[in-house]
Design an enzyme around this catalytic site. Structure first.
Site, PDB file in Angstrom:
ATOM      1  CG  ASP A 196      -2.259   0.583   0.974  1.00 16.77           C
ATOM      2  OD1 ASP A 196      -2.317   1.581   0.231  1.00 16.77           O
ATOM      3  OD2 ASP A 196      -3.252   0.060   1.489  1.00 16.77           O
ATOM      4  CG  HIS A 254      -8.793  -0.588   4.157  1.00 24.12           C
ATOM      5  ND1 HIS A 254      -8.623  -0.651   2.793  1.00 24.12           N
ATOM      6  CD2 HIS A 254      -8.345   0.633   4.528  1.00 24.12           C
ATOM      7  CE1 HIS A 254      -8.102   0.475   2.368  1.00 24.12           C
ATOM      8  NE2 HIS A 254      -7.920   1.282   3.396  1.00 24.12           N
ATOM      9  CG  ASP A 255     -11.034   3.016   3.631  1.00 21.42           C
ATOM     10  OD1 ASP A 255     -10.624   2.976   4.807  1.00 21.42           O
ATOM     11  OD2 ASP A 255     -10.369   3.488   2.691  1.00 21.42           O
ATOM     12  CG  ASP A 258      -4.304   5.840   0.829  1.00 20.20           C
ATOM     13  OD1 ASP A 258      -5.321   5.156   1.024  1.00 20.20           O
ATOM     14  OD2 ASP A 258      -4.080   6.924   1.410  1.00 20.20           O
ATOM     15  CD  GLU A 289      -8.476   5.113  -1.637  1.00 19.62           C
ATOM     16  OE1 GLU A 289      -9.422   4.867  -0.876  1.00 19.62           O
ATOM     17  OE2 GLU A 289      -7.376   5.566  -1.246  1.00 19.62           O
TER      18      GLU A 289
END
Length: 543
Positions: free
Chosen positions: A98, A316-317, A200, A242
């Protein structure tokens, strides 16, 4: 389109803090991940997307990085990380890291230096502005985590920008030295043998704050092309950005191979369709299947040969897929399988979030004190101040808090679901005694084995990877059906998104057909109407 290894791959996201704890401190770690590699190999995945394990004070659970080239002590050591890369490689699994480079932690050495004085060489690594005439922040820009996006540094009497937590100062990507430092760091990790990066909030690095441009700024794509050229472009790796603000046209800029940017992006149109216009995800709108089909159709057909899709329900969000789109009370297994079938047969690279493959659900903690997510806690406080009731906010949290995805992985029925021998950093979902890996592996009809079969079909059938997509019955309130076609091969995928029986009739002439997979174990004859049970889905080979 040139064929790439990641076109037929399936990615599994590991959220390290909640995956498996090897040393009993209540926090998942790298050795815990290593201990479960055989399980992931059995599932059939090709890639692990590893949420951040870098050194961090953990204000945002690792998305606030204090050292990009070391590992947080609670997760292990750099030696552990190198072992994970090698152990995964031995099982034909690649690790993608990440990459969090819109911001650092305020405890990063760069920011510690930057705060010392305005002439410090690291000052321009971050974004600073003078107070307004009345001593307030330079403008009213809001943080994504609520409140002002500006924090006053009293030592130098200037504000620094933080689009997220005040402990996550934004990097200044207009500084060439910042760019060089980041590129050097990326190459350092790539040289260790990782298989790429998940980037990210990468659409924020081209921002122009003074012009009010936050995402998709004019410098974004030149920066990504520079990144590609300087780091991963000559390596055979997967890169996924993302991008919350992406449209189909913007996605083509990112993922068209001719532009030398990234492999693919995450877009979130199907996620945000249920968010309230004023209060966002904290007051969700009812599920709308017709709208969902419209969005997926747009993305499946809109990119054409000029880009590549990522396919996901959750991460995860986000809330657990079976709780958001299925029925986790009465048809948990059926709807979890149905959702998997619907997604995995589309064109793109599928992503599985840990626990999705056993049908893990959202959690309904009774007290706000059980929540750990900084975004959840901030918005709970702010929305109460705006006039929301406690009950309204808890309903919002139960539906959409990021902690729904972050409760510990369920391995078996022992205390704390086998996640840890200590006290977990966040409470375990109480339903772990019914939903766990041990039970899934023992049941040949489990959600796990359904995912395994879907992954295998993607590897065996080129039509799943490269076939054309055609949406059927777009206005049907219950049925999501589509075909995939390639070189004379055709698949029909049909799913009932409701708890009621549904009827579907395939209107084209069919000489023969074969049912490849059904979550009810049924076989189908397309020469007559299909009656689908609640949340039933099937993959049917035509001709």
């Amino acid at each position: 389109m040139e064929k790439k290894w990641w076109h037929q791959s399936v990615v599994y996201q590991v959220y390290p803090r909640s995956f498996c704890d090897s040393n009993g401190d209540g926090i998942g770690d790298i050795q815990g991940i290593i201990s479960k590699l055989d399980y992931l190999h059995k599932l059939g995945i090709d890639v692990i997307w590893l949420s951040p394990v870098y050194d961090s004070p953990m204000d945002d659970n690792g998305y606030d990085i204090s050292n990009y080239q070391d590992i947080a002590k609670e997760f292990g050591t750099l030696k552990d990380m190198e072992q994970l890369i090698q152990e995964a490689k031995a099982r034909d699994i690649k690790i993608i890291m990440d990459l969090v480079v819109n911001h650092t932690s305020d405890e990063h050495a760069w920011f510690i230096e930057a705060k010392k004085n305005k002439d410090n060489p690291y000052r321009d690594y971050y974004i600073w502005r003078k107070p307004s005439a009345d001593g307030k922040p330079p403008n009213d820009l809001q943080s994504i985590f609520s409140g002002s996006a500006w924090e006053l540094d009293e030592t130098t009497n200037e504000y620094y920008l933080h689009l997220f937590s005040k402990k996550q100062p934004d990097l200044n990507w207009e500084n060439d030295q910042v760019v060089k430092e980041i590129f050097d760091m990326m190459n350092w990790w790539l040289d260790k043998g990782i298989g790429g990066f998940r980037m990210d909030v990468i659409d924020l690095i081209g921002k122009e704050i003074d012009k009010g441009i936050i995402d998709n700024g004019p410098h974004l794509h030149p920066l990504l092309q520079s990144m590609n050229k300087a780091t991963f472009g000559h390596r055979d790796v997967l890169t996924v950005g993302e991008t919350w603000g992406a449209t189909v046209d913007i996605a083509k800029l990112y993922s068209n191979p001719a532009r030398d940017e990234v492999s693919m992006i995450f877009q979130f149109e199907h996620v945000t369709m249920s968010w309230d216009e004023e209060h966002g995800k904290w007051r969700p709108k009812p599920f709308d299947l017709i709208k969902l089909k419209e969005i997926f159709h747009k993305w499946q057909t809109g990119l054409g040969k000029q880009g590549w899709n990522s396919l996901f329900w959750n991460n995860h969000d986000l809330p657990r897929a079976v709780s958001k789109y299925g029925d986790d009370k009465h048809y948990r297994v059926e709807s979890a399988k149905m959702l998997a079938t619907t997604l995995h047969m589309m064109r793109g690279t599928p992503y599985i979030f840990q626990g999705e493959e056993i049908g893990m659900t959202n959690v309904s903690f009774e007290s706000i004190d059980s929540y750990r997510d900084i975004e959840t806690l901030n918005f709970y406080r702010d929305k109460l101040a705006e006039g929301f009731t406690h009950e309204e906010m808890m309903d919002g949290l139960w539906a959409n808090s990021r902690d729904n995805a972050r409760t510990p992985m369920h391995w078996h029925t022992s205390e704390y679901a086998g996640f840890t021998t200590g006290t977990p950093w966040i409470d375990v979902n109480p339903n772990y005694s019914d939903i766990n890996v041990e039970a899934a592996l023992a049941d040949e009809n489990s959600v796990f084995y359904h995912y395994q079969k879907l992954i295998q079909l993607r590897k065996e059938l080129p039509v799943v990877v490269y076939g054309d997509f055609e949406l059927l019955v777009p206005k049907d309130q219950q049925i999501f059906a589509y075909t995939r076609t390639l070189d004379g091969h055709k698949l029909l995928i049909v799913s009932n998104f409701s708890a009621e029986k549904a009827t579907f009739h395939y209107k084209e002439a069919v000489n023969s057909c074969k049912t490849l997979l059904s979550n009810y174990g049924n076989t189908y004859d397309l020469q007559q109407a299909l009656t689908l049970a609640p949340y039933e889905s099937a993959i049917i080979q035509i001709g």
